[in-house]
Design a protein around this motif. Structure first.
Motif, PDB file in Angstrom:
ATOM      1  N   ILE A 338       0.861  -1.194   0.000  1.00  0.00           N
ATOM      2  CA  ILE A 338       0.000   0.000   0.000  1.00  0.00           C
ATOM      3  C   ILE A 338       0.891   1.235   0.000  1.00  0.00           C
ATOM      4  O   ILE A 338       1.727   1.411   0.892  1.00  0.00           O
ATOM      5  CB  ILE A 338      -0.923   0.028   1.245  1.00  0.00           C
ATOM      6  N   ARG A 339       0.712   2.064  -1.003  1.00  0.00           N
ATOM      7  CA  ARG A 339       1.501   3.296  -1.052  1.00  0.00           C
ATOM      8  C   ARG A 339       0.723   4.396  -0.342  1.00  0.00           C
ATOM      9  O   ARG A 339      -0.471   4.577  -0.602  1.00  0.00           O
ATOM     10  CB  ARG A 339       1.757   3.708  -2.495  1.00  0.00           C
ATOM     11  N   THR A 340       1.395   5.131   0.532  1.00  0.00           N
ATOM     12  CA  THR A 340       0.694   6.229   1.202  1.00  0.00           C
ATOM     13  C   THR A 340       0.412   7.316   0.171  1.00  0.00           C
ATOM     14  O   THR A 340       0.984   7.335  -0.927  1.00  0.00           O
ATOM     15  CB  THR A 340       1.504   6.787   2.393  1.00  0.00           C
ATOM     16  N   LEU A 341      -0.453   8.199   0.588  1.00  0.00           N
ATOM     17  CA  LEU A 341      -1.031   9.190  -0.293  1.00  0.00           C
ATOM     18  C   LEU A 341      -0.026   9.963  -1.164  1.00  0.00           C
ATOM     19  O   LEU A 341       0.924  10.534  -0.653  1.00  0.00           O
ATOM     20  CB  LEU A 341      -1.761  10.164   0.616  1.00  0.00           C
ATOM     21  N   ASP A 342      -0.298   9.948  -2.466  1.00  0.00           N
ATOM     22  CA  ASP A 342       0.523  10.729  -3.398  1.00  0.00           C
ATOM     23  C   ASP A 342      -0.352  11.849  -3.969  1.00  0.00           C
ATOM     24  O   ASP A 342      -0.572  11.926  -5.159  1.00  0.00           O
ATOM     25  CB  ASP A 342       1.070   9.814  -4.499  1.00  0.00           C
ATOM     26  N   LEU A 343      -0.877  12.659  -3.067  1.00  0.00           N
ATOM     27  CA  LEU A 343      -1.713  13.769  -3.528  1.00  0.00           C
ATOM     28  C   LEU A 343      -0.850  15.005  -3.707  1.00  0.00           C
ATOM     29  O   LEU A 343       0.239  15.102  -3.164  1.00  0.00           O
ATOM     30  CB  LEU A 343      -2.772  14.104  -2.483  1.00  0.00           C
ATOM     31  N   LEU A 365       4.374  20.898  -2.926  1.00  0.00           N
ATOM     32  CA  LEU A 365       4.043  20.138  -1.720  1.00  0.00           C
ATOM     33  C   LEU A 365       3.238  18.899  -2.111  1.00  0.00           C
ATOM     34  O   LEU A 365       2.033  18.859  -1.937  1.00  0.00           O
ATOM     35  CB  LEU A 365       3.227  21.045  -0.787  1.00  0.00           C
ATOM     36  N   ARG A 366       3.950  17.925  -2.643  1.00  0.00           N
ATOM     37  CA  ARG A 366       3.297  16.736  -3.178  1.00  0.00           C
ATOM     38  C   ARG A 366       3.631  15.512  -2.311  1.00  0.00           C
ATOM     39  O   ARG A 366       4.660  15.497  -1.630  1.00  0.00           O
ATOM     40  CB  ARG A 366       3.834  16.538  -4.611  1.00  0.00           C
ATOM     41  N   ALA A 367       2.727  14.522  -2.355  1.00  0.00           N
ATOM     42  CA  ALA A 367       3.003  13.196  -1.776  1.00  0.00           C
ATOM     43  C   ALA A 367       3.496  13.272  -0.329  1.00  0.00           C
ATOM     44  O   ALA A 367       2.871  13.894   0.506  1.00  0.00           O
ATOM     45  CB  ALA A 367       3.965  12.444  -2.683  1.00  0.00           C
ATOM     46  N   ILE A 438      11.609   4.981  -5.167  1.00  0.00           N
ATOM     47  CA  ILE A 438      12.745   5.773  -5.637  1.00  0.00           C
ATOM     48  C   ILE A 438      12.243   6.444  -6.910  1.00  0.00           C
ATOM     49  O   ILE A 438      12.111   5.809  -7.961  1.00  0.00           O
ATOM     50  CB  ILE A 438      13.964   4.871  -5.907  1.00  0.00           C
ATOM     51  N   GLU A 439      11.908   7.728  -6.780  1.00  0.00           N
ATOM     52  CA  GLU A 439      11.263   8.430  -7.890  1.00  0.00           C
ATOM     53  C   GLU A 439      11.953   9.732  -8.246  1.00  0.00           C
ATOM     54  O   GLU A 439      11.498  10.450  -9.138  1.00  0.00           O
ATOM     55  CB  GLU A 439       9.815   8.768  -7.514  1.00  0.00           C
ATOM     56  N   THR A 440      12.985  10.055  -7.482  1.00  0.00           N
ATOM     57  CA  THR A 440      13.703  11.296  -7.784  1.00  0.00           C
ATOM     58  C   THR A 440      15.177  10.935  -7.964  1.00  0.00           C
ATOM     59  O   THR A 440      15.661   9.970  -7.364  1.00  0.00           O
ATOM     60  CB  THR A 440      13.577  12.300  -6.614  1.00  0.00           C
ATOM     61  N   ASN A 462       8.105   6.417 -13.735  1.00  0.00           N
ATOM     62  CA  ASN A 462       7.320   7.499 -14.341  1.00  0.00           C
ATOM     63  C   ASN A 462       7.832   8.846 -13.835  1.00  0.00           C
ATOM     64  O   ASN A 462       8.076   9.770 -14.604  1.00  0.00           O
ATOM     65  CB  ASN A 462       5.835   7.355 -13.993  1.00  0.00           C
ATOM     66  N   ASP A 463       7.978   8.916 -12.513  1.00  0.00           N
ATOM     67  CA  ASP A 463       8.491  10.165 -11.949  1.00  0.00           C
ATOM     68  C   ASP A 463      10.005  10.262 -12.072  1.00  0.00           C
ATOM     69  O   ASP A 463      10.531  11.339 -12.328  1.00  0.00           O
ATOM     70  CB  ASP A 463       8.074  10.292 -10.481  1.00  0.00           C
ATOM     71  N   LEU A 464      10.678   9.141 -11.898  1.00  0.00           N
ATOM     72  CA  LEU A 464      12.153   9.208 -11.964  1.00  0.00           C
ATOM     73  C   LEU A 464      12.594   9.789 -13.318  1.00  0.00           C
ATOM     74  O   LEU A 464      13.487  10.624 -13.387  1.00  0.00           O
ATOM     75  CB  LEU A 464      12.758   7.804 -11.762  1.00  0.00           C
ATOM     76  N   ASP A 472       7.985  17.516 -17.867  1.00  0.00           N
ATOM     77  CA  ASP A 472       6.690  17.197 -17.283  1.00  0.00           C
ATOM     78  C   ASP A 472       6.120  15.984 -18.018  1.00  0.00           C
ATOM     79  O   ASP A 472       5.982  15.993 -19.237  1.00  0.00           O
ATOM     80  CB  ASP A 472       5.782  18.423 -17.476  1.00  0.00           C
ATOM     81  N   ARG A 473       5.808  14.928 -17.250  1.00  0.00           N
ATOM     82  CA  ARG A 473       5.429  13.681 -17.910  1.00  0.00           C
ATOM     83  C   ARG A 473       4.127  13.772 -18.681  1.00  0.00           C
ATOM     84  O   ARG A 473       3.803  12.887 -19.461  1.00  0.00           O
ATOM     85  CB  ARG A 473       5.401  12.526 -16.895  1.00  0.00           C
ATOM     86  N   VAL A 474       3.330  14.804 -18.428  1.00  0.00           N
ATOM     87  CA  VAL A 474       2.073  14.896 -19.164  1.00  0.00           C
ATOM     88  C   VAL A 474       2.020  16.100 -20.103  1.00  0.00           C
ATOM     89  O   VAL A 474       0.965  16.430 -20.625  1.00  0.00           O
ATOM     90  CB  VAL A 474       0.858  14.930 -18.217  1.00  0.00           C
TER      91      VAL A 474
HETATM   92 MG    MG Z   1       5.227   8.448  -9.020  1.00  0.00          MG
END
Ligand code: MG
Ligand code: PEP
Length: 588
Positions: A338-343, A365-367, A438-440, A462-464, A472-474
């Protein structure tokens, strides 16, 4: 004369059939003033149409055969839920009353407001939710504009054997109907590869192309066409030689699909005996059915933010516990990460007062940053995850870390939750594994420091990739730079896997790269043994694992790591894959 039309292939497969262009004639919606004394009649008319829409969708839900893949019913359920949403019923009624206008106009205004919210989101998956709103609104609008319409859900989709349906756009429900009516394939003039319509076509194995502008104008009814859903190509008027080639390609593809289905019960083991774990990424509770469908060993990433979206207040601890427990139980002993909130950034919920106002949300201020800043949001989630761990093998994973101090703060908060649960006498697994994504680039370069404090790492490519390449990925404008094979990306991935190995901490990968069969051998060569992917790609990844002798490809993989020139890297990848990646489904 041969006519070749290029669109976006969204569901692989070759279909040969007779074209059936369908014009469903959407009518324009106009504003009408409703005299005050007739407003309640207008409200009643709207309520009746909403009821009728609901009945239609429920009828269609019942028509879906039990053996149909979980995501098919999930789409219809999503639409039914949307119909129940205040925003789409009482919200529209409020507009009719406030403006004294017709129901069609009120619905259009509400639709435009909702679409504007979705358009403001950067996340491509969430943007596809906009299609859901559109599809539900279209359905209501059709009945408002045409009250005498046939109550069968889509009478134009009946017995479509051997037909290639050509249409402007389709809803997920339409796709189910096309499938039931045995259509050979469909092409639409609009839509994108991430739309639910596309996802559904893939899970039903219906060859499909989207974005084929002008298709209805260019094709004539009944002419023979070939749809190649992998290449995104439609051919009309093909000569005999070309037809023969398409028939051969179709045969090969069918054989390939049968082989993949046979793999379901088999373990993923390389030819030199290395065992590989293949897990799934899920977003909704219902996705869990796919775990059994594709024979996954567990869930490597449960994106919990979906519990928080489309609502005004966050779910409390009990609601979260109920959702997590349901998934744990459904997994019957298979692990759940379970991944904690990535809002934050692109994913926001309702009228969240904490919503980020950063001018650059991906860097704001993400995740985990947001969670650490707002314990009132974070602590109930940590407690719910801990409590869910009493019901089965749950792992907890923190997203988007850059500094070790963030892990320490997060672990301290988790410890507080353990203490409070123990004091309250509530059960949880004291040994629940805790890991991070590990995303950065910072986290990848300091992976040893994270590995020293945690039980596992999982690479979120995706983020890495977005953060490493500063794209920007999108953002479509810079999409062309999005490159999993960039030397910097390869080195960060390899470095993370090596750091994990040195520390004796398992390293998984759960970004899209893990599910792309073109990179399976490369990642195996890097030492990756734990892949978490979307359901659709898992069988193909397994097939490649089972056909790979990791020891034999490792020298070339290491050469890829040292190469600087993108052409050299591409050529080495080609050598490594050496025909094993299915050219039919992944043409380059
Ligand atoms: Mg990500
Ligand atoms: C990732 O970044 O690779 C990942 C799996 O997380 P998400 O796509 O949810 O940001």
């Amino acid at each position: 004369m041969t006519l070749i039309l290029d669109g976006i292939g969204v569901s692989p497969g070759i279909a040969i059939g007779r074209a059936l262009p369908i014009a469903r004639g959407e009518s324009e919606v106009y504003e009408q003033r409703i005299p005050a004394e007739l407003i309640e009649d207008e409200v009643e008319r709207l309520r009746q149409v909403l009821d009728r829409t609901r009945r239609q969708l429920r009828a269609m839900r019942e028509q879906i055969p039990d053996e149909t893949a979980a995501d098919v019913t999930a789409f219809v359920d999503t639409h039914l839920l949307m119909l129940e949403d205040r925003v789409l019923n009482e919200g529209v009624i409020d507009i009719v009353r406030e403006l004294g206008c017709n129901a069609e106009w009120a619905l259009k205004l509400q639709r435009d407001r909702l679409i504007a919210v979705f358009d403001g989101m950067d996340d491509p998956y969430l943007r596809t939710r906009r299609d859901d709103v559109d599809h539900v609104v279209q359905r209501i609008q059709r009945l408002l504009l045409n009250p005498d319409a046939d109550d069968r859900v889509a009478p134009e989709f009946e017995d479509l054997r051997g037909r290639v349906v050509v249409v402007d756009d389709l809803t997920p429900e339409d796709i189910v109907l096309l499938h039931q009516a045995k259509a050979a394939a469909f092409v639409t003039e609009y839509g994108g590869p991430l739309s639910h319509t596309a996802i559904l076509a893939r899970s039903l194995g219906l060859p499909a192309i989207v974005g084929l502008r002008e298709a209805r104008r260019l094709l004539t009814e009944d002419e023979t066409v070939v749809v190649d859903g992998a290449l995104g190509m439609l051919v009309a008027g093909a000569d005999d030689a070309l037809m023969r080639r398409f028939r051969m390609r179709r045969r090969d593809l069918l054989r390939h699909r049968r082989e993949l289905a046979l793999l379901r019960e088999r373990p993923a083991i390389s030819r030199d005996g290395e065992s590989v774990t293949l897990e799934l990424n899920i977003e909704l509770e219902d996705d869990i059915r796919a775990v059994r469908e594709v024979g996954a060993e567990g869930v490597g990433l449960y994106r919990t933010e979906f519990l928080y979206l489309n609502r005004d207040t966050p779910p409390d601890e009990e609601e979260q516990l109920a959702a997590y427990r349901k998934v744990v139980r459904a997994l019957k002993g298979r692990p759940l990460t379970i991944r904690t909130l990535d809002l934050g950034g692109e994913k926001e919920f309702g009228t969240d007062p904490l919503a980020s106002t950063s001018p650059n949300p991906a860097l704001g201020l993400r995740a985990i940053r947001r969670c650490l800043r707002h314990p009132a949001i974070f602590l109930p989630q940590l407690r719910a995850i801990l409590r869910a761990s009493a019901y089965g093998p749950v792992r907890l994973m923190f997203p988007m870390l850059t500094a070790v101090s963030e892990v320490e703060q997060a672990l301290a908060m988790l410890q507080l939750c353990r203490q409070s649960l123990a004091q309250e006498g509530l059960a949880f697994n004291h040994l629940m594994p805790v890991g991070c994504m590990i995303e950065t680039p910072a986290a990848a370069l300091a992976a040893d420091a994270f590995a020293a404090r945690l039980s596992f790492l999982s690479i979120g490519t995706n983020d890495l990739i977005q953060y490493t390449l500063a794209i920007d990925r999108v953002d479509d404008e810079v999409n062309y730079l999005y490159d999993p094979l960039h030397p910097a990306v390869l080195r960060l991935i390899y470095g993370t896997i090596r750091a994990g190995r040195k520390a004796g901490v398992p390293v998984a990968m759960c970004g899209e790269m893990a599910g792309d069969p073109r990179y399976t051998r490369l990642l195996l060569g890097f030492g990756l043994r734990d892949f978490s992917t979307r359901a659709g790609t898992l069988p193909e990844v397994k097939r490649i694992v089972n056909q790979t002798h990791i020891g034999e490809i490792r020298p070339q993989v290491m050469r890829m790591l040292r190469a600087r020139d993108p052409d050299d890297i591409a050529a080495l990848l080609e050598q490594i894959n050496n025909g094993v990646v299915d050219k039919l489904a992944y043409p380059d």
